[in-house]
Motif scaffolding. Sequence first.
Motif, PDB file in Angstrom:
ATOM      1  N   TRP A  61       0.827  -1.216   0.000  1.00 43.91           N
ATOM      2  CA  TRP A  61       0.000   0.000   0.000  1.00 43.91           C
ATOM      3  C   TRP A  61       0.858   1.260   0.000  1.00 43.91           C
ATOM      4  O   TRP A  61       0.452   2.309  -0.487  1.00 43.91           O
ATOM      5  CB  TRP A  61      -0.975  -0.006   1.180  1.00 43.91           C
ATOM      6  CG  TRP A  61      -2.148  -0.894   0.889  1.00 43.91           C
ATOM      7  CD1 TRP A  61      -2.382  -2.135   1.379  1.00 43.91           C
ATOM      8  CD2 TRP A  61      -3.237  -0.602  -0.009  1.00 43.91           C
ATOM      9  NE1 TRP A  61      -3.539  -2.654   0.851  1.00 43.91           N
ATOM     10  CE2 TRP A  61      -4.082  -1.742   0.000  1.00 43.91           C
ATOM     11  CE3 TRP A  61      -3.559   0.487  -0.817  1.00 43.91           C
ATOM     12  CZ2 TRP A  61      -5.240  -1.795  -0.771  1.00 43.91           C
ATOM     13  CZ3 TRP A  61      -4.723   0.435  -1.577  1.00 43.91           C
ATOM     14  CH2 TRP A  61      -5.539  -0.710  -1.547  1.00 43.91           C
ATOM     15  N   HIS A  62       2.071   1.151   0.541  1.00 38.96           N
ATOM     16  CA  HIS A  62       2.965   2.312   0.534  1.00 38.96           C
ATOM     17  C   HIS A  62       3.564   2.579  -0.846  1.00 38.96           C
ATOM     18  O   HIS A  62       4.136   3.639  -1.067  1.00 38.96           O
ATOM     19  CB  HIS A  62       4.083   2.136   1.561  1.00 38.96           C
ATOM     20  CG  HIS A  62       3.629   2.466   2.952  1.00 38.96           C
ATOM     21  ND1 HIS A  62       3.065   1.528   3.786  1.00 38.96           N
ATOM     22  CD2 HIS A  62       3.641   3.633   3.645  1.00 38.96           C
ATOM     23  CE1 HIS A  62       2.756   2.108   4.937  1.00 38.96           C
ATOM     24  NE2 HIS A  62       3.093   3.378   4.879  1.00 38.96           N
TER      25      HIS A  62
ATOM     26  N   ILE B 191       1.786   2.954  -3.315  1.00 33.48           N
ATOM     27  CA  ILE B 191       0.802   3.840  -3.950  1.00 33.48           C
ATOM     28  C   ILE B 191       0.876   5.169  -3.228  1.00 33.48           C
ATOM     29  O   ILE B 191       0.591   5.265  -2.040  1.00 33.48           O
ATOM     30  CB  ILE B 191      -0.620   3.242  -3.840  1.00 33.48           C
ATOM     31  CG1 ILE B 191      -0.641   1.895  -4.569  1.00 33.48           C
ATOM     32  CG2 ILE B 191      -1.660   4.204  -4.387  1.00 33.48           C
ATOM     33  CD1 ILE B 191      -1.778   1.001  -4.158  1.00 33.48           C
TER      34      ILE B 191
ATOM     35  N   ASP C 262      -2.849   9.537  -1.327  1.00 34.04           N
ATOM     36  CA  ASP C 262      -3.531   9.289  -0.057  1.00 34.04           C
ATOM     37  C   ASP C 262      -5.022   9.082  -0.288  1.00 34.04           C
ATOM     38  O   ASP C 262      -5.738  10.034  -0.578  1.00 34.04           O
ATOM     39  CB  ASP C 262      -3.364  10.515   0.856  1.00 34.04           C
ATOM     40  CG  ASP C 262      -2.227  10.310   1.820  1.00 34.04           C
ATOM     41  OD1 ASP C 262      -1.657   9.202   1.863  1.00 34.04           O
ATOM     42  OD2 ASP C 262      -1.910  11.267   2.556  1.00 34.04           O
ATOM     43  N   THR C 263      -5.492   7.859  -0.175  1.00 30.83           N
ATOM     44  CA  THR C 263      -6.928   7.631  -0.307  1.00 30.83           C
ATOM     45  C   THR C 263      -7.422   7.001   0.991  1.00 30.83           C
ATOM     46  O   THR C 263      -6.646   6.364   1.699  1.00 30.83           O
ATOM     47  CB  THR C 263      -7.238   6.656  -1.464  1.00 30.83           C
ATOM     48  OG1 THR C 263      -6.558   5.426  -1.177  1.00 30.83           O
ATOM     49  CG2 THR C 263      -6.758   7.195  -2.800  1.00 30.83           C
TER      50      THR C 263
ATOM     51  N   GLU D  84      -9.139   4.454   1.212  1.00 30.51           N
ATOM     52  CA  GLU D  84      -8.975   3.010   1.017  1.00 30.51           C
ATOM     53  C   GLU D  84      -7.571   2.567   1.421  1.00 30.51           C
ATOM     54  O   GLU D  84      -7.390   1.568   2.110  1.00 30.51           O
ATOM     55  CB  GLU D  84      -9.226   2.663  -0.457  1.00 30.51           C
ATOM     56  CG  GLU D  84      -9.223   1.181  -0.739  1.00 30.51           C
ATOM     57  CD  GLU D  84      -8.956   0.850  -2.207  1.00 30.51           C
ATOM     58  OE1 GLU D  84      -8.594   1.754  -2.982  1.00 30.51           O
ATOM     59  OE2 GLU D  84      -9.088  -0.331  -2.564  1.00 30.51           O
ATOM     60  N   LYS D  85      -6.567   3.336   0.975  1.00 31.61           N
ATOM     61  CA  LYS D  85      -5.178   3.000   1.269  1.00 31.61           C
ATOM     62  C   LYS D  85      -4.961   2.929   2.780  1.00 31.61           C
ATOM     63  O   LYS D  85      -4.443   1.945   3.305  1.00 31.61           O
ATOM     64  CB  LYS D  85      -4.257   4.047   0.631  1.00 31.61           C
ATOM     65  CG  LYS D  85      -2.804   3.998   1.124  1.00 31.61           C
ATOM     66  CD  LYS D  85      -1.949   5.047   0.413  1.00 31.61           C
ATOM     67  CE  LYS D  85      -0.609   5.234   1.103  1.00 31.61           C
ATOM     68  NZ  LYS D  85       0.280   6.166   0.399  1.00 31.61           N
ATOM     69  N   TRP D  86      -5.384   3.966   3.484  1.00 34.38           N
ATOM     70  CA  TRP D  86      -5.078   4.020   4.914  1.00 34.38           C
ATOM     71  C   TRP D  86      -5.949   3.069   5.729  1.00 34.38           C
ATOM     72  O   TRP D  86      -5.518   2.565   6.758  1.00 34.38           O
ATOM     73  CB  TRP D  86      -5.169   5.460   5.427  1.00 34.38           C
ATOM     74  CG  TRP D  86      -3.987   6.239   4.911  1.00 34.38           C
ATOM     75  CD1 TRP D  86      -3.971   7.156   3.912  1.00 34.38           C
ATOM     76  CD2 TRP D  86      -2.621   6.082   5.320  1.00 34.38           C
ATOM     77  NE1 TRP D  86      -2.697   7.611   3.676  1.00 34.38           N
ATOM     78  CE2 TRP D  86      -1.847   6.966   4.531  1.00 34.38           C
ATOM     79  CE3 TRP D  86      -1.976   5.297   6.282  1.00 34.38           C
ATOM     80  CZ2 TRP D  86      -0.454   7.089   4.670  1.00 34.38           C
ATOM     81  CZ3 TRP D  86      -0.595   5.413   6.421  1.00 34.38           C
ATOM     82  CH2 TRP D  86       0.141   6.299   5.627  1.00 34.38           C
TER      83      TRP D  86
ATOM     84  N   ASN E 178      -6.812   0.139   4.632  1.00 36.14           N
ATOM     85  CA  ASN E 178      -6.130  -1.150   4.450  1.00 36.14           C
ATOM     86  C   ASN E 178      -4.886  -1.248   5.329  1.00 36.14           C
ATOM     87  O   ASN E 178      -4.631  -2.279   5.939  1.00 36.14           O
ATOM     88  CB  ASN E 178      -5.742  -1.343   2.979  1.00 36.14           C
ATOM     89  CG  ASN E 178      -6.856  -2.007   2.190  1.00 36.14           C
ATOM     90  OD1 ASN E 178      -7.154  -3.178   2.398  1.00 36.14           O
ATOM     91  ND2 ASN E 178      -7.502  -1.245   1.322  1.00 36.14           N
ATOM     92  N   ILE E 179      -4.122  -0.163   5.337  1.00 33.23           N
ATOM     93  CA  ILE E 179      -2.896  -0.181   6.149  1.00 33.23           C
ATOM     94  C   ILE E 179      -3.261  -0.360   7.623  1.00 33.23           C
ATOM     95  O   ILE E 179      -2.631  -1.148   8.346  1.00 33.23           O
ATOM     96  CB  ILE E 179      -2.076   1.113   5.912  1.00 33.23           C
ATOM     97  CG1 ILE E 179      -1.520   1.108   4.481  1.00 33.23           C
ATOM     98  CG2 ILE E 179      -0.946   1.242   6.925  1.00 33.23           C
ATOM     99  CD1 ILE E 179      -0.785   2.373   4.073  1.00 33.23           C
TER     100      ILE E 179
END
Lengths: 409, 117
Positions: A303-304, A306, A309-310, A312-314, A316-317
């Motif tokens: 994820w990093h 990408i 900053d969405t 969805e990304k954070w 998931n993280i």
Amino acid sequence: MDQSALIPHLFRTEFGRITSVLAWRFGIAHIEVAEDIAGETFLAAMETWPYKGIPDNPTGWLYTVAANKAKNYLARDTNFQKKIVPELRRGEEAVNAQDIDLSPGNIKDSQLRMLFAICHPAIPQEAQIGLALRVLCGLGIDEIAHALLSNKETINKRLHRAKERLRDEGIIIDLPPAAEIEQRLDTVLTTLYLLFNEGYYSETHDEMIREDLCREAIRLASLLTESEQTNIPAVNALLALMCFHASRFAARRDSEGDMVLYADQDESLWDQQLIARGVGYINAASRGERLSRYHVEAGIAYWHTIKEDTPEKWENILQLYNILLQIQYSPVAALNRTFALAKARSKEEAITEAEKLQLTTNPYYYTLLGELYADQDQAKARSYLDKALSLAVTRADRRSIRQKLDRLS
Amino acid sequence: MEQYILIFRHQDGSKIASPEQMQVWMKQTMDWIGGIAAQNKFVQGNGLPFDEARVVGHQGVVTNGPFGDIKETIGGYVIVRAASIDEAVEFAKGSPVLQGEGNTVEVRRVASRDGVH
């Protein structure tokens, strides 16, 4: 004079190969003989190649010389004749050059066997890393000391004790039995993971050596994927993690060699090829029943890759950190989880969670609090960052904390 | 134009250097020799392997060596063409051997059949 270019790091790479094959042939107790013969082989090249030109097949030349030197050593050294030859593997056969098998298959197998011998649970972790760097990666004592921010004497002592230990424990250079492979791989993977981290997070400003350690860790882990017995999902997960991290190498340092924080990196410098390779490993890791910490960390690292900053990304993280902390708690993971929480939800929520952590001796704890408070309460943010500054050990950390302090109005 | 021999005295590199360092030295040696050859001043050269070395002494006493007390021993030589000993010394100064403390390059004129020697 034939000046065909020499492969970079040829000697270093071949040191690991030649030493592994010879040590397997002689037994672990004679690993130093194997190292010496490898070293003498390069000396022979130094004495010949500058005058006669680089041979058409430099590697083949080195293997022939190493095999001959090993053969001569076996034939001449009386001590070896009396004590060691009888113990040699396949010792019943006459000792001849054919016995020194430097074929690609045996080189690969020998390195794999050596990796398991070095990463034996009886050997202390830091000694395993030193031994791997020396025996499998072909680094000199000075280079190891430099890479591990230690000194020559300490490394020499550490390696000496580790070799004694290998002898005393009667460790055999071989793959563990099938039933034990997965368990023994745990130790191997931990060592490769630490070797990689040593390069990735090392304080040394020498970018070459840092990248070398990471590259070597990736090379050794790749070796594990080339054998059916060791190509398990956790190995692929670790490789994915390493590739994703390593993809940011070029972006992590500015022109002065100082660390560039993730958020400030120029993502056009990220190595897309390595990222793609990591994705391949992630896919290969997605089988089997066991979710290793490397799976989770590879997911976080993915994820990093990408930059955008969405939510969805954070999200998931955050979820991945939630899982990681259950598998393996570490203060860093706890702090990173809290940071992800701030990104995925809100800073208020993250502050509440952060204050529960009470990592009061950890500079990163106060750095995080300082960052979280930056928009809410400048005075509080400043006092946390001051506290972080007083606890920070490394130059890079102090520098990044000062930058954060400067950003406060 | 005279011929001069540059004799390298140094430690056994495999005992003190890492494989990477040895490769770097080798590359430097090749570049150094290439530089001399590019001026058409290179005659010949070679390395002298340490293994199987023998020293034959008085009354034919043969010892393995030259090892023991002496750390720096002859590891190789290069013969160059130079107009003077000073030019030959300038060539010698470029030798990567000299990066090692205690190592030396001895410069000697090779006797020619000119009646002087």
